[in-house]
Enzyme design. Structure first.
Site, PDB file in Angstrom:
ATOM      1  N   GLY A 138      66.980 -29.784 -58.103  1.00 31.17           N
ATOM      2  CA  GLY A 138      68.336 -30.108 -57.896  1.00 31.17           C
ATOM      3  C   GLY A 138      67.836 -31.323 -57.138  1.00 31.17           C
ATOM      4  O   GLY A 138      67.411 -32.629 -57.674  1.00 31.17           O
ATOM      5  N   ARG A 139      68.418 -31.382 -55.859  1.00 28.60           N
ATOM      6  CA  ARG A 139      68.126 -32.627 -54.778  1.00 28.60           C
ATOM      7  C   ARG A 139      68.761 -33.824 -55.474  1.00 28.60           C
ATOM      8  O   ARG A 139      68.267 -34.606 -55.283  1.00 28.60           O
ATOM      9  CB  ARG A 139      66.638 -32.698 -54.601  1.00 28.60           C
ATOM     10  CG  ARG A 139      66.120 -31.484 -53.983  1.00 28.60           C
ATOM     11  CD  ARG A 139      64.579 -31.576 -53.865  1.00 28.60           C
ATOM     12  NE  ARG A 139      63.917 -30.576 -53.439  1.00 28.60           N
ATOM     13  CZ  ARG A 139      63.059 -30.621 -52.325  1.00 28.60           C
ATOM     14  NH1 ARG A 139      63.186 -31.439 -51.448  1.00 28.60           N
ATOM     15  NH2 ARG A 139      62.424 -29.543 -52.131  1.00 28.60           N
ATOM     16  N   HIS A 140      69.988 -33.561 -55.751  1.00 26.02           N
ATOM     17  CA  HIS A 140      70.756 -34.612 -56.294  1.00 26.02           C
ATOM     18  C   HIS A 140      72.386 -34.625 -56.242  1.00 26.02           C
ATOM     19  O   HIS A 140      72.678 -33.499 -56.057  1.00 26.02           O
ATOM     20  CB  HIS A 140      70.355 -35.328 -57.547  1.00 26.02           C
ATOM     21  CG  HIS A 140      70.493 -34.226 -58.717  1.00 26.02           C
ATOM     22  ND1 HIS A 140      69.640 -33.504 -59.072  1.00 26.02           N
ATOM     23  CD2 HIS A 140      71.688 -34.022 -59.509  1.00 26.02           C
ATOM     24  CE1 HIS A 140      70.123 -32.529 -59.944  1.00 26.02           C
ATOM     25  NE2 HIS A 140      71.465 -32.801 -60.133  1.00 26.02           N
ATOM     26  N   ALA A 141      73.155 -35.728 -56.468  1.00 29.17           N
ATOM     27  CA  ALA A 141      74.677 -35.459 -56.627  1.00 29.17           C
ATOM     28  C   ALA A 141      74.665 -36.222 -58.075  1.00 29.17           C
ATOM     29  O   ALA A 141      73.865 -37.178 -58.456  1.00 29.17           O
ATOM     30  CB  ALA A 141      75.030 -36.093 -55.471  1.00 29.17           C
ATOM     31  N   HIS A 191      73.354 -30.947 -54.395  1.00 24.63           N
ATOM     32  CA  HIS A 191      73.095 -29.448 -54.563  1.00 24.63           C
ATOM     33  C   HIS A 191      71.599 -29.317 -54.908  1.00 24.63           C
ATOM     34  O   HIS A 191      71.045 -30.084 -55.305  1.00 24.63           O
ATOM     35  CB  HIS A 191      73.914 -29.014 -55.897  1.00 24.63           C
ATOM     36  CG  HIS A 191      73.975 -29.931 -57.174  1.00 24.63           C
ATOM     37  ND1 HIS A 191      74.551 -31.009 -57.304  1.00 24.63           N
ATOM     38  CD2 HIS A 191      73.233 -29.599 -58.117  1.00 24.63           C
ATOM     39  CE1 HIS A 191      74.275 -31.307 -58.493  1.00 24.63           C
ATOM     40  NE2 HIS A 191      73.600 -30.661 -58.933  1.00 24.63           N
TER      41      HIS A 191
END
Length: 134
Positions: free
Chosen positions: A49-52, A98
């Site tokens: 994830g590590r993004h929006a 997230h």
């Protein structure tokens, strides 16, 4: 702004015959599904994830195994969800950072409101924070 929340899908069946869960024409999912994808064989030490997203809404479901989903709202509010039941998912609205961490056997199915578009991603956490803290 919407916050992430758990969605419980119908669980039809019994222990002696098994179960089925359905999201067909469902009012449970707050968007029309435009993309479905799944992740699997993710090592337990990896955080994905590590993004929006600017636009995309998603529902994440642990079809098997366990997934720990951590979300961060633009105001810094953090939520942690443990998905370990195949009839429960978590809704991720747009503009929510997230991450996901998986058990070795986890298979994650994602229902998304938009087709893949790299321009919809915010991949740098500092950029995410700047976007809403102007």
């Amino acid at each position: 702004m919407n916050k992430p929340y758990l969605i419980e899908f119908p669980k039809l069946g019994s222990p002696d015959i098994g179960y089925i869960s359905v999201a067909e024409n469902s009012s449970l999912i707050p968007f029309d599904i435009k993309r479905v994808f799944w992740t699997y064989y993710t090592p337990e030490s990896i955080v994905r994830g590590r993004h929006a997203h600017y636009k995309t809404e998603q529902v994440l479901v642990a079809v098997t195994g366990r997934i720990i989903v951590t979300t961060e709202m633009p105001d810094g509010e953090i939520h942690t969800f443990i998905l370990d039941n195949p009839h429960v998912g978590v809704y991720i609205p747009p503009s929510v950072w997230h991450t996901m961490q998986y058990s070795h056997t986890a298979i994650q199915m994602v229902l998304a409101s938009q087709p893949y578009n790299e321009e919809d991603y915010i991949r740098d956490h500092a950029d995410f924070r700047k976007q809403w803290n102007k």
